[in-house]
Design a protein around this motif. Structure first.
Motif, PDB file in Angstrom:
ATOM      1  N   UNK A 184       0.813  -1.213   0.000  1.00 46.26           N
ATOM      2  CA  UNK A 184       0.000   0.000   0.000  1.00 46.26           C
ATOM      3  C   UNK A 184       0.843   1.257   0.000  1.00 46.26           C
ATOM      4  N   UNK A 185       0.258   2.348   0.467  1.00 47.43           N
ATOM      5  CA  UNK A 185       0.892   3.665   0.367  1.00 47.43           C
ATOM      6  C   UNK A 185       1.248   4.294   1.713  1.00 47.43           C
ATOM      7  N   UNK A 186       0.977   3.614   2.808  1.00 51.36           N
ATOM      8  CA  UNK A 186       1.185   4.221   4.128  1.00 51.36           C
ATOM      9  C   UNK A 186       2.628   4.010   4.571  1.00 51.36           C
ATOM     10  N   UNK A 187       3.503   4.958   4.208  1.00 49.88           N
ATOM     11  CA  UNK A 187       4.894   4.890   4.639  1.00 49.88           C
ATOM     12  C   UNK A 187       5.049   5.538   6.007  1.00 49.88           C
ATOM     13  N   UNK A 199      17.691   1.285   6.219  1.00 41.42           N
ATOM     14  CA  UNK A 199      16.559   1.208   7.129  1.00 41.42           C
ATOM     15  C   UNK A 199      16.186   2.625   7.542  1.00 41.42           C
ATOM     16  N   UNK A 200      15.165   3.191   6.874  1.00 40.24           N
ATOM     17  CA  UNK A 200      14.735   4.551   7.189  1.00 40.24           C
ATOM     18  C   UNK A 200      13.255   4.698   6.840  1.00 40.24           C
ATOM     19  N   UNK A 231      10.009   1.907   5.189  1.00 41.13           N
ATOM     20  CA  UNK A 231       9.221   1.202   6.195  1.00 41.13           C
ATOM     21  C   UNK A 231       7.750   1.537   5.959  1.00 41.13           C
ATOM     22  N   UNK A 232       6.966   0.512   5.700  1.00 40.36           N
ATOM     23  CA  UNK A 232       5.543   0.681   5.405  1.00 40.36           C
ATOM     24  C   UNK A 232       4.704   0.249   6.602  1.00 40.36           C
ATOM     25  N   UNK A 233       3.548   0.881   6.752  1.00 41.56           N
ATOM     26  CA  UNK A 233       2.612   0.463   7.788  1.00 41.56           C
ATOM     27  C   UNK A 233       1.605  -0.498   7.159  1.00 41.56           C
ATOM     28  N   UNK A 234       1.551  -1.697   7.711  1.00 42.97           N
ATOM     29  CA  UNK A 234       0.685  -2.752   7.178  1.00 42.97           C
ATOM     30  C   UNK A 234      -0.413  -2.972   8.214  1.00 42.97           C
ATOM     31  N   UNK A 235      -1.552  -2.298   8.071  1.00 41.54           N
ATOM     32  CA  UNK A 235      -2.514  -2.192   9.175  1.00 41.54           C
ATOM     33  C   UNK A 235      -3.146  -3.502   9.607  1.00 41.54           C
ATOM     34  N   UNK A 236      -3.237  -4.489   8.708  1.00 40.49           N
ATOM     35  CA  UNK A 236      -3.917  -5.721   9.110  1.00 40.49           C
ATOM     36  C   UNK A 236      -3.021  -6.646   9.926  1.00 40.49           C
ATOM     37  N   UNK A 237      -1.796  -6.230  10.210  1.00 37.44           N
ATOM     38  CA  UNK A 237      -0.869  -7.057  10.980  1.00 37.44           C
ATOM     39  C   UNK A 237      -0.563  -6.384  12.309  1.00 37.44           C
ATOM     40  N   UNK A 238      -0.060  -7.144  13.239  1.00 35.38           N
ATOM     41  CA  UNK A 238       0.159  -6.656  14.600  1.00 35.38           C
ATOM     42  C   UNK A 238       1.641  -6.702  14.954  1.00 35.38           C
ATOM     43  N   UNK A 239       1.992  -5.954  16.011  1.00 35.28           N
ATOM     44  CA  UNK A 239       3.347  -6.000  16.545  1.00 35.28           C
ATOM     45  C   UNK A 239       4.375  -5.558  15.532  1.00 35.28           C
ATOM     46  N   UNK A 240       5.546  -6.198  15.554  1.00 36.16           N
ATOM     47  CA  UNK A 240       6.600  -5.802  14.620  1.00 36.16           C
ATOM     48  C   UNK A 240       6.207  -6.094  13.181  1.00 36.16           C
ATOM     49  N   UNK A 241       5.258  -7.046  12.972  1.00 38.84           N
ATOM     50  CA  UNK A 241       4.794  -7.332  11.613  1.00 38.84           C
ATOM     51  C   UNK A 241       4.003  -6.174  11.032  1.00 38.84           C
TER      52      UNK A 241
END
Length: 329
Positions: free
Chosen positions: A95-98, A190-191, A195-205
């Motif tokens: 997706x697009x949520x960086x 690593x910056x 790094x993307x935000x993957x909303x359907x996953x939890x924790x470090x995932x």
């Protein structure tokens, strides 16, 4: 020169061969390398097409590191299809949520997100280092800072003491290379833009990883410095200090880790000052020049650390203020 964002001629056949023949191919992003990315939109699904054209690029390292990261509990894109000879991969779309835009839009979330990405590194560093990667240690660190003397200094017409430059860096980097911290997998870029935000996953995932094909085996402080002293976004000093403390407290690292953090941050930022000039002068990617004032701000803060006195003295003697951030503003 930067490659135009036009899909390669063989992309439609590649997608058709893997069940995506009806998909649209839309430009997504280029990066500092020859790689380009396209969003592939089919009926009720989407993915990302990576074009890593040989001989400039090789997608095999990306595939190997992605599969290793996924096997060790981290979120890297699944490889949906591959044509390694032509340098094409179809990968999972996060997706697009960086992290960059998310934290910029909601500053009150910055500390929470950076705690998450710090914990991700802690998890990564608890795994055995990925086998087969190149070593990133003293010899490589010294080679990397040469980008400053080889590209930055000639471009800004600086006549510098090259021998003194490398002698100063070796003096401050040699103790870090011998500080006893076990080597870990270093993602290297690593910056916040990788790094993307993957909303359907939890924790470090929850945090999806990109642009890790240049992973190395090296010091655990390197990636922490990479994400907290970001070339592309300002991380608040309070968050940086808190995350450095968080890493040390959660891992039981001693104060030598804190010294390594500032030294490797300075090493990385010096390298990047040279890299961004090379991207401009050699590759025609002049957009990277706008990051140079931030890089100087970071480097000058790093150089205030007592462990970096020899390097700070070299910069004071060889690079006047008008050839630092002021030259780019």
């Amino acid at each position: 020169m930067a490659a135009p964002m036009i899909p390669p001629a063989h992309a439609p056949a590649f997608l058709a061969a893997h069940g995506w023949g009806d998909a649209q191919i839309l430009p997504l992003a280029g990066d500092a390398s020859f790689r380009r990315y396209f969003r592939v939109i089919g009926t009720g699904r989407q993915a990302v097409l990576m074009d890593a054209p040989p001989p400039h690029e090789d997608p095999r390292p990306f595939v190997a590191v992605a599969e290793w990261l996924r096997a060790h509990g981290l979120t890297a894109p699944a490889i949906l299809a591959r044509d390694l000879e032509r340098g094409m991969l179809l990968i999972e779309d996060f997706g697009d949520a960086r992290l960059r835009e998310t934290a910029d839009a909601a500053p009150d979330t910055e500390a929470r997100h950076y705690a998450g990405v710090t914990d991700l590194l802690i998890h990564l560093h608890r795994q055995p280092a990925m086998p087969g990667l190149r070593v990133h240690a003293l010899e490589q660190w010294l080679g990397e800072v040469s980008l400053f003397s080889d590209w930055y200094c000639p471009t800004l017409e600086l006549d510098v003491d090259r021998d003194g430059f490398f002698a100063a860096w070796e003096q401050v980097l040699a103790p870090v290379s011998a500080d006893g911290f076990p080597p870990v997998t270093v993602l290297r870029d690593y910056h916040a833009e990788n790094i993307m935000l993957v909303p359907e996953r939890d924790g470090i995932a929850h945090y999806g990883l990109l642009d890790f094909q240049d992973a190395l085996i090296g010091h655990p402080a390197y990636d922490l410095a990479s994400v907290l002293e970001d070339a592309r976004r300002d991380v608040s000093p309070a968050v940086e200090a808190a995350m450095l403390d968080r890493y040390i407290e959660k891992t039981g690292a001693n104060e030598a880790f804190r010294t390594a953090y500032w030294v490797l941050a300075a090493q990385r930022n010096t390298r990047i000052l040279g890299v961004f000039v090379r991207l401009w002068k050699r590759d025609g990617k002049d957009g990277y020049r706008k990051f140079q004032p931030r890089m100087w701000g970071l480097l000058e803060r790093d150089l205030a650390h007592p462990a970096l006195v020899p390097v700070r003295q070299w910069f004071d003697a060889n690079v006047p203020p008008e050839k630092r951030a002021a030259a780019w503003q």
